[in-house]
Design an enzyme around this catalytic site. Structure first.
Site, short mmCIF file in Angstrom:
data_model
loop_
_atom_site.label_atom_id
_atom_site.label_comp_id
_atom_site.label_asym_id
_atom_site.label_seq_id
_atom_site.Cartn_x
_atom_site.Cartn_y
_atom_site.Cartn_z
N ARG A 35 0.83 -1.20 0.00
CA ARG A 35 0.00 0.00 0.00
C ARG A 35 0.87 1.25 0.00
NH1 ARG A 35 -0.09 -2.48 4.95
NH2 ARG A 35 -2.07 -3.50 4.49
N GLU A 119 2.75 -8.27 12.22
CA GLU A 119 2.39 -7.26 11.23
C GLU A 119 2.87 -7.72 9.85
OE1 GLU A 119 1.28 -4.56 8.83
OE2 GLU A 119 0.66 -4.31 10.92
N ASP A 146 2.27 -12.86 7.70
CA ASP A 146 0.81 -12.94 7.63
C ASP A 146 0.30 -13.51 8.94
OD1 ASP A 146 -1.71 -14.73 7.04
OD2 ASP A 146 -1.64 -13.25 5.44
N GLY A 147 -0.77 -12.90 9.47
CA GLY A 147 -1.29 -13.32 10.75
C GLY A 147 -1.71 -14.77 10.80
N ASP A 167 -6.61 -7.27 15.11
CA ASP A 167 -6.79 -5.88 14.67
C ASP A 167 -6.13 -5.64 13.33
OD1 ASP A 167 -7.69 -3.23 14.95
OD2 ASP A 167 -5.79 -2.59 15.84
#
Length: 298
Positions: A35, A119, A146-147, A167
């Protein structure tokens, strides 16, 4: 959930953001693998923004005055409601760092607690460290991954946590693979017997019914924590144990009042806002890896 800001595509990032004026100062920009990232300052606030194709998403804001520890947004304050189910967490897992407002507070309130932070984007970790006072310590470990991958590996390593916070947001919403029953089952296996799961979601999401049905399927009854009846942030608080009564929640809130007051967390007000009422369409199917948000939104 993070605040969404709309702006005209002809204007630069620093201008005419809803909630920001043309005098906003962009102090940092970065194009990461995932992003465009910006840090913006105005009116004594410093905010982390994910720049998306059609809109910008404010992930975190923090007061620039380092002596001001107040949490700016309701969602970060509400996450602390999970402490009513476990007031003394010793091992914390946080998936999704953002501007680090939540881990910053937890590390101050519980300096002896061990915390794993996951994160996806290294650029976000760098920004949290350089602009939002996030510090890794001997008790705080950060993993860039990756979570879901982290949770899978943690399960294989027999790790357990007594306070887990979900979150993770792309800017649009929660990544679909972090919303399914298969993922939540894996998270549940990481919870200690008195463990608590706190998930940041959105009350007006088109997936509200499906998310609710999925958490109900995996955890049974859970606390639905909303400050406003419609829209706004919705915090899901789940446990492997029977949920405590409102009177027990109120009793547990009292010792936390002074600890959390400086962060603008009015914990004594939370029990009255935490409900187990099923306010969703109970006929919908739980989300699975095969029956995903992407399929529902097509």
């Amino acid at each position: 959930m993070k605040k969404i800001l709309w702006f005209g595509v002809l204007f630069p990032l620093c201008a005419l953001l809803s909630g920001f004026s043309a005098q906003s100062e962009v102090i940092y920009t970065k194009k990461s693998l995932y992003r465009d990232i910006a840090v913006v300052e105005e009116h004594g606030l410093r905010c982390l923004i994910f720049a998306l194709v059609k809109r910008d998403s404010v992930q975190t804001c923090q007061y620039q005055d380092e002596s001001d520890s107040r949490l700016v947004y309701a969602y970060s304050q509400m996450v602390m409601g999970g402490l009513l189910l476990n007031p003394q967490p010793q091992k914390i897992l946080l998936i999704g760092l953002g501007g680090a407002s939540i881990p910053n507070v937890l590390s101050e309130v519980y300096p002896q607690a061990k915390m794993d932070v996951v994160e996806l984007d290294q650029a976000v970790v760098d920004v949290a460290r350089d602009y939002f006072r996030f510090r890794q310590t001997d008790n705080i470990s950060v993993t860039v991954a990756d979570g879901r991958v982290f949770v899978k590996r943690a399960g294989m390593q027999k790790k357990h946590y007594d306070f887990i916070i979900l979150d993770a947001f792309t800017g649009d919403y929660i990544p679909e693979h972090l919303m399914t029953s298969e993922f939540l089952q894996e998270v549940k296996k990481l919870m200690t017997d008195d463990g608590v799961l706190v998930a940041n979601t959105w009350g007006s999401s088109r997936l509200y019914d499906y998310e609710s049905a999925t958490y109900r399927y995996v955890f049974g009854r859970f606390f639905n924590f909303k400050v406003t009846p419609e829209g706004g942030n919705r915090i899901i608080i789940a446990s492997k144990q029977k949920l405590p009564s409102k009177s027990v929640l109120q009793q547990r809130a009292q010792p936390l009042v002074d600890k959390l007051a400086r962060y603008n967390v009015l914990i004594n007000r939370y029990p009255s806002l935490m409900s187990t009422q099923e306010d969703w369409d109970t006929s919908v199917r739980p989300l699975t890896d095969q029956y995903s948000p992407a399929n529902l939104l097509r």
